[in-house]
Design a protein around this motif. Structure first.
Motif, PDB file in Angstrom:
ATOM      1  N   MET A 139    -126.864  29.022 -49.596  1.00  0.00           N
ATOM      2  CA  MET A 139    -127.104  29.117 -48.061  1.00  0.00           C
ATOM      3  C   MET A 139    -127.283  27.445 -47.884  1.00  0.00           C
ATOM      4  SD  MET A 139    -127.366  30.123 -45.179  1.00  0.00           S
ATOM      5  CE  MET A 139    -127.453  31.787 -45.484  1.00  0.00           C
ATOM      6  N   VAL A 140    -127.886  26.408 -48.921  1.00  0.00           N
ATOM      7  CA  VAL A 140    -127.948  25.113 -48.557  1.00  0.00           C
ATOM      8  C   VAL A 140    -126.423  24.563 -48.405  1.00  0.00           C
ATOM      9  CG1 VAL A 140    -128.480  22.932 -49.937  1.00  0.00           C
ATOM     10  CG2 VAL A 140    -129.902  24.858 -49.908  1.00  0.00           C
ATOM     11  N   SER A 141    -125.368  25.198 -49.114  1.00  0.00           N
ATOM     12  CA  SER A 141    -124.198  24.585 -48.872  1.00  0.00           C
ATOM     13  C   SER A 141    -123.540  24.877 -47.730  1.00  0.00           C
ATOM     14  CB  SER A 141    -123.149  24.931 -50.168  1.00  0.00           C
ATOM     15  OG  SER A 141    -123.128  26.533 -50.044  1.00  0.00           O
ATOM     16  N   LEU A 142    -124.012  26.185 -47.200  1.00  0.00           N
ATOM     17  CA  LEU A 142    -123.526  26.470 -45.760  1.00  0.00           C
ATOM     18  C   LEU A 142    -124.201  25.646 -44.577  1.00  0.00           C
ATOM     19  CD1 LEU A 142    -123.429  30.401 -45.750  1.00  0.00           C
ATOM     20  CD2 LEU A 142    -121.451  28.792 -45.431  1.00  0.00           C
ATOM     21  N   ILE A 143    -125.382  25.607 -44.846  1.00  0.00           N
ATOM     22  CA  ILE A 143    -126.171  24.878 -43.584  1.00  0.00           C
ATOM     23  C   ILE A 143    -126.071  23.488 -43.751  1.00  0.00           C
ATOM     24  CG2 ILE A 143    -127.704  26.705 -43.016  1.00  0.00           C
ATOM     25  CD1 ILE A 143    -129.856  25.219 -44.517  1.00  0.00           C
ATOM     26  N   GLU A 144    -125.670  22.864 -44.844  1.00  0.00           N
ATOM     27  CA  GLU A 144    -125.295  21.351 -44.753  1.00  0.00           C
ATOM     28  C   GLU A 144    -124.391  20.995 -43.901  1.00  0.00           C
ATOM     29  OE1 GLU A 144    -124.587  20.698 -48.825  1.00  0.00           O
ATOM     30  OE2 GLU A 144    -126.552  19.838 -49.241  1.00  0.00           O
ATOM     31  N   ARG A 145    -123.393  21.874 -43.486  1.00  0.00           N
ATOM     32  CA  ARG A 145    -122.417  21.637 -42.600  1.00  0.00           C
ATOM     33  C   ARG A 145    -122.951  21.164 -41.037  1.00  0.00           C
ATOM     34  NH1 ARG A 145    -118.427  26.700 -43.494  1.00  0.00           N
ATOM     35  NH2 ARG A 145    -118.314  26.634 -45.774  1.00  0.00           N
ATOM     36  N   LEU A 146    -124.414  21.631 -40.801  1.00  0.00           N
ATOM     37  CA  LEU A 146    -125.053  21.773 -39.546  1.00  0.00           C
ATOM     38  C   LEU A 146    -125.902  20.246 -39.589  1.00  0.00           C
ATOM     39  CD1 LEU A 146    -126.179  25.325 -39.115  1.00  0.00           C
ATOM     40  CD2 LEU A 146    -124.197  24.156 -38.261  1.00  0.00           C
ATOM     41  N   SER A 147    -125.907  19.680 -38.531  1.00  0.00           N
ATOM     42  CA  SER A 147    -126.998  18.599 -38.457  1.00  0.00           C
ATOM     43  C   SER A 147    -128.547  19.134 -38.556  1.00  0.00           C
ATOM     44  CB  SER A 147    -126.789  17.991 -36.886  1.00  0.00           C
ATOM     45  OG  SER A 147    -127.281  18.849 -36.010  1.00  0.00           O
ATOM     46  N   PRO A 148    -129.398  18.217 -38.616  1.00  0.00           N
ATOM     47  CA  PRO A 148    -130.766  18.679 -38.865  1.00  0.00           C
ATOM     48  C   PRO A 148    -131.136  19.579 -37.784  1.00  0.00           C
ATOM     49  CG  PRO A 148    -130.658  16.517 -39.967  1.00  0.00           C
ATOM     50  CD  PRO A 148    -129.226  16.825 -39.223  1.00  0.00           C
ATOM     51  N   THR A 149    -130.705  19.053 -36.489  1.00  0.00           N
ATOM     52  CA  THR A 149    -131.171  19.411 -35.318  1.00  0.00           C
ATOM     53  C   THR A 149    -130.670  20.868 -35.057  1.00  0.00           C
ATOM     54  OG1 THR A 149    -131.461  17.564 -34.093  1.00  0.00           O
ATOM     55  CG2 THR A 149    -131.170  19.325 -32.724  1.00  0.00           C
ATOM     56  N   ASP A 150    -129.348  21.184 -35.484  1.00  0.00           N
ATOM     57  CA  ASP A 150    -128.642  22.238 -35.383  1.00  0.00           C
ATOM     58  C   ASP A 150    -129.202  23.385 -36.454  1.00  0.00           C
ATOM     59  OD1 ASP A 150    -126.861  21.731 -33.497  1.00  0.00           O
ATOM     60  OD2 ASP A 150    -125.424  21.193 -34.785  1.00  0.00           O
ATOM     61  N   GLN A 151    -129.774  22.794 -37.704  1.00  0.00           N
ATOM     62  CA  GLN A 151    -130.578  23.588 -38.533  1.00  0.00           C
ATOM     63  C   GLN A 151    -131.729  24.389 -38.061  1.00  0.00           C
ATOM     64  OE1 GLN A 151    -130.813  21.956 -42.616  1.00  0.00           O
ATOM     65  NE2 GLN A 151    -128.662  20.803 -42.188  1.00  0.00           N
ATOM     66  N   THR A 152    -132.459  23.531 -37.501  1.00  0.00           N
ATOM     67  CA  THR A 152    -133.954  23.874 -36.665  1.00  0.00           C
ATOM     68  C   THR A 152    -133.447  24.579 -35.741  1.00  0.00           C
ATOM     69  OG1 THR A 152    -134.822  21.556 -37.343  1.00  0.00           O
ATOM     70  CG2 THR A 152    -135.765  22.911 -35.523  1.00  0.00           C
ATOM     71  N   ASP A 153    -132.656  24.508 -34.989  1.00  0.00           N
ATOM     72  CA  ASP A 153    -132.127  25.569 -33.581  1.00  0.00           C
ATOM     73  C   ASP A 153    -131.799  27.082 -34.289  1.00  0.00           C
ATOM     74  OD1 ASP A 153    -132.751  23.656 -31.745  1.00  0.00           O
ATOM     75  OD2 ASP A 153    -130.706  22.935 -31.392  1.00  0.00           O
ATOM     76  N   LEU A 154    -130.940  26.820 -35.136  1.00  0.00           N
ATOM     77  CA  LEU A 154    -130.615  28.185 -36.020  1.00  0.00           C
ATOM     78  C   LEU A 154    -131.811  28.919 -36.610  1.00  0.00           C
ATOM     79  CD1 LEU A 154    -128.353  30.050 -36.841  1.00  0.00           C
ATOM     80  CD2 LEU A 154    -127.937  28.525 -38.999  1.00  0.00           C
ATOM     81  N   LEU A 155    -132.592  28.208 -37.145  1.00  0.00           N
ATOM     82  CA  LEU A 155    -133.954  28.944 -37.930  1.00  0.00           C
ATOM     83  C   LEU A 155    -134.716  29.357 -36.802  1.00  0.00           C
ATOM     84  CD1 LEU A 155    -135.523  29.634 -40.238  1.00  0.00           C
ATOM     85  CD2 LEU A 155    -136.747  27.319 -40.075  1.00  0.00           C
TER      86      LEU A 155
END
Length: 139
Positions: free
Chosen positions: A114-130
């Motif tokens: 999952m880390v390797s997948l979400i590393e594609r996203l910016s920190p803001t996008d990761q927060t939004d996705l969560l």
């Protein structure tokens, strides 16, 4: 513009693909089936040994199916049966140290995938996705 049904189908397909990828990565080089993994996780979440009937009930399967899966897991050294001290007719099933270790390995592999997948996203996008997934998963 997509109709809501089309959007829902696209989201479902994308989430399903991510889940399949997670399962594939987490079971890499490990000789366990999805059903066996469900049993191991159920025992882990119970934090105690479970009667076979309880285990089957929690999994939503018939006791005979639970017995078959437990037989295979016991043969692999991942669970152990023991007599129920409160009912000599019943059998309890618990994780062995090898089962606990296997679950730990699988969790680490899933997290790493999952880390390797979400590393594609910016920190803001990761927060939004969560935030969005949390909102969708809440009852």
């Amino acid at each position: 513009m997509n109709a809501p049904d089309d959007t829902a189908e696209q989201i479902a397909a994308l989430l399903d693909g991510i889940v399949r990828r997670q399962r594939r990565v987490s079971k890499q080089d490990l000789d366990v089936t999805h059903g066996q993994l469900r049993v191991l996780r159920t025992l882990d979440h119970a934090d105690r040994a479970l009667r076979l009937s309880e285990l089957a009930n929690q999994l939503g399967i018939v006791p005979r199916s639970a017995t078959s899966v437990v037989d295979d897991l016991e043969a692999a050294g991942l669970v152990a049966r023991k007599p129920d001290p409160d009912d000599r007719r019943a059998t309890l099933v618990a994780l062995t140290p090898a089962g606990i270790k296997l679950l730990s390995t699988i969790r680490r592999q899933r997290r790493d995938a999952m880390v390797s997948l979400i590393e594609r996203l910016s920190p803001t996008d990761q927060t939004d996705l969560l935030r969005l997934l949390t909102r969708l998963s809440s009852d």
